[in-house]
Design a protein around this motif. Structure first.
Motif, PDB file in Angstrom:
ATOM      1  N   ASN B 118       0.801  -1.224   0.000  1.00  0.00           N
ATOM      2  CA  ASN B 118       0.000   0.000   0.000  1.00  0.00           C
ATOM      3  C   ASN B 118       0.837   1.279   0.000  1.00  0.00           C
ATOM      4  O   ASN B 118       0.305   2.361   0.158  1.00  0.00           O
ATOM      5  CB  ASN B 118      -0.983   0.063   1.175  1.00  0.00           C
ATOM      6  N   SER B 119       2.138   1.181  -0.154  1.00  0.00           N
ATOM      7  CA  SER B 119       2.924   2.401  -0.295  1.00  0.00           C
ATOM      8  C   SER B 119       2.890   2.822  -1.763  1.00  0.00           C
ATOM      9  O   SER B 119       2.494   2.049  -2.628  1.00  0.00           O
ATOM     10  CB  SER B 119       4.370   2.156   0.139  1.00  0.00           C
ATOM     11  N   ILE B 120       3.312   4.051  -2.029  1.00  0.00           N
ATOM     12  CA  ILE B 120       3.345   4.556  -3.407  1.00  0.00           C
ATOM     13  C   ILE B 120       4.245   3.678  -4.263  1.00  0.00           C
ATOM     14  O   ILE B 120       3.913   3.303  -5.388  1.00  0.00           O
ATOM     15  CB  ILE B 120       3.877   6.014  -3.418  1.00  0.00           C
ATOM     16  N   SER B 121       5.376   3.331  -3.675  1.00  0.00           N
ATOM     17  CA  SER B 121       6.340   2.528  -4.408  1.00  0.00           C
ATOM     18  C   SER B 121       5.792   1.132  -4.733  1.00  0.00           C
ATOM     19  O   SER B 121       5.991   0.604  -5.837  1.00  0.00           O
ATOM     20  CB  SER B 121       7.613   2.444  -3.577  1.00  0.00           C
ATOM     21  N   TYR B 122       5.059   0.567  -3.766  1.00  0.00           N
ATOM     22  CA  TYR B 122       4.471  -0.771  -3.974  1.00  0.00           C
ATOM     23  C   TYR B 122       3.465  -0.734  -5.117  1.00  0.00           C
ATOM     24  O   TYR B 122       3.504  -1.562  -6.031  1.00  0.00           O
ATOM     25  CB  TYR B 122       3.778  -1.236  -2.673  1.00  0.00           C
ATOM     26  N   VAL B 123       2.564   0.258  -5.087  1.00  0.00           N
ATOM     27  CA  VAL B 123       1.521   0.341  -6.107  1.00  0.00           C
ATOM     28  C   VAL B 123       2.132   0.629  -7.486  1.00  0.00           C
ATOM     29  O   VAL B 123       1.734   0.042  -8.491  1.00  0.00           O
ATOM     30  CB  VAL B 123       0.447   1.393  -5.734  1.00  0.00           C
ATOM     31  N   THR B 124       3.141   1.516  -7.513  1.00  0.00           N
ATOM     32  CA  THR B 124       3.832   1.812  -8.773  1.00  0.00           C
ATOM     33  C   THR B 124       4.391   0.530  -9.365  1.00  0.00           C
ATOM     34  O   THR B 124       4.210   0.239 -10.556  1.00  0.00           O
ATOM     35  CB  THR B 124       4.995   2.810  -8.529  1.00  0.00           C
ATOM     36  N   SER B 125       5.048  -0.256  -8.520  1.00  0.00           N
ATOM     37  CA  SER B 125       5.643  -1.504  -8.991  1.00  0.00           C
ATOM     38  C   SER B 125       4.582  -2.490  -9.445  1.00  0.00           C
ATOM     39  O   SER B 125       4.734  -3.168 -10.463  1.00  0.00           O
ATOM     40  CB  SER B 125       6.486  -2.145  -7.878  1.00  0.00           C
ATOM     41  N   GLU B 126       3.475  -2.543  -8.697  1.00  0.00           N
ATOM     42  CA  GLU B 126       2.411  -3.481  -9.037  1.00  0.00           C
ATOM     43  C   GLU B 126       1.800  -3.144 -10.404  1.00  0.00           C
ATOM     44  O   GLU B 126       1.584  -4.025 -11.244  1.00  0.00           O
ATOM     45  CB  GLU B 126       1.325  -3.466  -7.953  1.00  0.00           C
ATOM     46  N   VAL B 127       1.548  -1.853 -10.644  1.00  0.00           N
ATOM     47  CA  VAL B 127       0.981  -1.426 -11.933  1.00  0.00           C
ATOM     48  C   VAL B 127       1.958  -1.783 -13.060  1.00  0.00           C
ATOM     49  O   VAL B 127       1.568  -2.293 -14.111  1.00  0.00           O
ATOM     50  CB  VAL B 127       0.673   0.093 -11.940  1.00  0.00           C
ATOM     51  N   MET B 128       3.243  -1.520 -12.820  1.00  0.00           N
ATOM     52  CA  MET B 128       4.258  -1.792 -13.833  1.00  0.00           C
ATOM     53  C   MET B 128       4.357  -3.292 -14.151  1.00  0.00           C
ATOM     54  O   MET B 128       4.431  -3.685 -15.312  1.00  0.00           O
ATOM     55  CB  MET B 128       5.618  -1.286 -13.345  1.00  0.00           C
ATOM     56  N   ILE B 129       4.366  -4.120 -13.095  1.00  0.00           N
ATOM     57  CA  ILE B 129       4.436  -5.567 -13.312  1.00  0.00           C
ATOM     58  C   ILE B 129       3.218  -6.013 -14.124  1.00  0.00           C
ATOM     59  O   ILE B 129       3.337  -6.755 -15.104  1.00  0.00           O
ATOM     60  CB  ILE B 129       4.499  -6.335 -11.960  1.00  0.00           C
ATOM     61  N   VAL B 146       4.442   8.328 -21.091  1.00  0.00           N
ATOM     62  CA  VAL B 146       4.477   9.750 -20.755  1.00  0.00           C
ATOM     63  C   VAL B 146       4.371   9.846 -19.238  1.00  0.00           C
ATOM     64  O   VAL B 146       3.384   9.418 -18.653  1.00  0.00           O
ATOM     65  CB  VAL B 146       3.324  10.517 -21.428  1.00  0.00           C
ATOM     66  N   ILE B 147       5.439  10.368 -18.626  1.00  0.00           N
ATOM     67  CA  ILE B 147       5.488  10.399 -17.167  1.00  0.00           C
ATOM     68  C   ILE B 147       5.962  11.768 -16.673  1.00  0.00           C
ATOM     69  O   ILE B 147       6.472  12.568 -17.448  1.00  0.00           O
ATOM     70  CB  ILE B 147       6.442   9.305 -16.611  1.00  0.00           C
ATOM     71  N   MET B 155      10.550   5.396 -10.456  1.00  0.00           N
ATOM     72  CA  MET B 155      10.895   4.249 -11.295  1.00  0.00           C
ATOM     73  C   MET B 155      12.392   3.954 -11.263  1.00  0.00           C
ATOM     74  O   MET B 155      12.806   2.802 -11.183  1.00  0.00           O
ATOM     75  CB  MET B 155      10.408   4.482 -12.729  1.00  0.00           C
ATOM     76  N   LYS B 156      13.196   5.016 -11.313  1.00  0.00           N
ATOM     77  CA  LYS B 156      14.654   4.822 -11.275  1.00  0.00           C
ATOM     78  C   LYS B 156      15.085   4.155  -9.975  1.00  0.00           C
ATOM     79  O   LYS B 156      16.004   3.354  -9.953  1.00  0.00           O
ATOM     80  CB  LYS B 156      15.362   6.176 -11.403  1.00  0.00           C
ATOM     81  N   ARG B 157      14.369   4.510  -8.898  1.00  0.00           N
ATOM     82  CA  ARG B 157      14.727   3.955  -7.595  1.00  0.00           C
ATOM     83  C   ARG B 157      14.178   2.561  -7.378  1.00  0.00           C
ATOM     84  O   ARG B 157      14.504   1.922  -6.390  1.00  0.00           O
ATOM     85  CB  ARG B 157      14.184   4.875  -6.485  1.00  0.00           C
TER      86      ARG B 157
END
Lengths: 233, 213
Positions: B118-129, B146-147, B155-157
């Motif tokens: 539920n962190s921003i990083s987790y959700v970002t990764s989940e959407v990307m996967i 487009v980001i 994403m870089k991190r």
């Protein structure tokens, strides 16, 4: 992919059919069919290597009016496995009789979208175990996408309206990359020269090939020279 | 979990679509200040009419916490039109094997921190996967996305740095926007999974207990 380049042969139904035949051979498929709807005239272009008996039945019963492969698959951006279709009356009226003609309902449709709102559909079938089918799909999907767009663009270019609009324009970067390929440079070298990653070089080549209606980089270079977009080295 | 919603199954997910358009309004009109149309608290544009696919991240309470919109680059897409400024007036790329990703956003009001679920990083990764796995199954080799610079940094991190960029960054609302290139590959998915600790099937509802905590 070892199949004919539709950019090098006259546009005709026989050549589209040869393309579909060769695609099926190369990608280990049983049957292939292509259909497109002209957004302006509403005309349907279709080519298929199905047995003639099935084609006659399909036309006689006007199955194109209800075929989910034609009416549903275009709603997706990804290839649609026919397993995804609801087993409703329309599905049964098309896919059950197809089985009687020896055509399996194990297949998928690749939806193609062109720049002018034109849309096309490439459908393929293969009779084999589910396991084999899943494996085959993973293996051929990229080539199938490329073949689908190549065929669609070729059909669209021979069609009056879109044909007049010609090929999609290449960007400066795409021309630059093709020019270096023409000069005999490898992808990695081009990346170093232009200070971009080799994968970025690759994506520009991919895009150039598709825009020029070419299946290989060599064909794309030839066509770009022919069209005066780059200089022969 | 991730749900792919397109015009084939939109009728099964109408509530998710409403929540997704609300999240997009909150992020693009609100936080990023882009000049987008918001009606009844929902952000929509003409590209939503072109049968795109939406990668939607839904949390355990059924809230939409992240999303991304995908279109084929062979047909009309945002870089041919609205975002053409990002390409410095150059024609966009067009390939059967490249998809365009736009309207990528994550709910920044999420409670979790770091790589916690539920962190921003987790959700970002989940959407990307979810997006990359969907792309690979479709035979897609690369994506142009487009980001904004914040997303670019996230994403870089998170093991997901773009391998290149097209054109140049341009001001858009309160921030700049840029067109980033990413390979749609097993290697990239493995890196994102490694970083985020997401090892389960993101398309499946059931999440292992260890991650739930």
């Amino acid at each position: 992919m070892n199949i004919i380049d539709l950019g090098t042969v006259p546009s005709s139904s026989e050549n589209y059919l040869t393309f579909i035949e060769q695609m099926c051979d190369t990608l280990e498929l049983d049957f292939g069919s292509y259909a497109s709807l002209n957004p302006v005239t509403g005309a349907v272009h279709g080519y298929a290597n199905y047995p003639n008996a099935w084609k006659s039945h399909y036309i006689k019963k006007s199955l194109h009016r209800i075929d989910p492969a034609l009416h549903k698959a275009g709603l997706s951006i990804a290839p649609v496995d026919w397993q995804r279709f609801e087993r409703d009356q329309k599905f049964k009226s098309v896919f059950f009789p197809a089985e009687d003609f020896g055509i399996t309902s194990q297949g998928l449709t690749v939806p193609i979208r062109g720049p002018y709102g034109d849309r096309g559909l490439l459908s393929v079938t293969r009779s084999c175990s589910t396991e084999e089918w899943e494996k085959l799909k993973r293996h051929i999907m990229g080539n199938l996408q490329t073949a689908a767009v190549h065929l669609h663009d070729s059909v669209m270019r021979t069609n009056g309206l879109i044909g007049a609009l010609g090929y999609s324009a290449l960007s400066s970067r795409e021309k630059e990359v093709l020019q270096w390929v023409a000069a005999g440079k490898l992808q990695q070298e081009i990346g170093d020269i232009l200070a971009i990653s080799h994968r970025t070089v690759e994506i520009h080549l991919r895009s150039s090939r598709d825009k020029l209606g070419a299946l290989t980089t060599v064909q794309a270079v030839g066509r770009a020279i022919g069209m005066g977009l780059i200089h022969p080295s | 979990m991730i749900v792919i919603v397109d015009s084939l199954n939109a009728h099964e997910h109408s509530d998710l679509l409403i929540k997704m358009h609300q999240l997009r309004a909150q992020v693009f009109s609100g936080r990023l200040g882009w000049d987008v149309k918001v009606i009844d608290g929902m952000e929509r544009d003409e590209f939503d009419e072109l049968d795109p696919a939406h990668v939607v991240s839904v949390d355990d309470e059924g809230r939409v916490v992240g999303c991304m919109r995908l279109l084929q680059t062979t047909g009309p897409h945002m870089l041919t039109d609205v975002f053409s400024c990002l390409l410095d007036g150059e024609p966009p790329l067009r390939s059967a094997r490249v998809w365009e990703a736009t309207r990528f956003c994550v709910d920044t009001n999420l409670p979790g921190r770091g790589i916690a679920r539920n962190s921003i990083s987790y959700v970002t990764s989940e959407v990307m996967i979810g997006a990359f796995e969907y792309g690979i199954a479709a035979g897609i080799s690369d994506a142009v996305a487009v980001i904004d610079p914040v997303m670019n940094r996230v994403m870089k991190r998170s093991g997901n740095a773009p391998y290149g960029y097209l054109g140049s960054p341009h001001a858009m609302g309160k921030v700049t926007a840029l067109a980033a290139l990413m390979d749609c590959s097993d290697e990239r998915i493995a890196r994102i999974r490694e970083f985020s600790g997401i090892h389960h099937d993101v398309f499946n509802v059931s999440v292992p207990e260890v991650i739930r905590k």
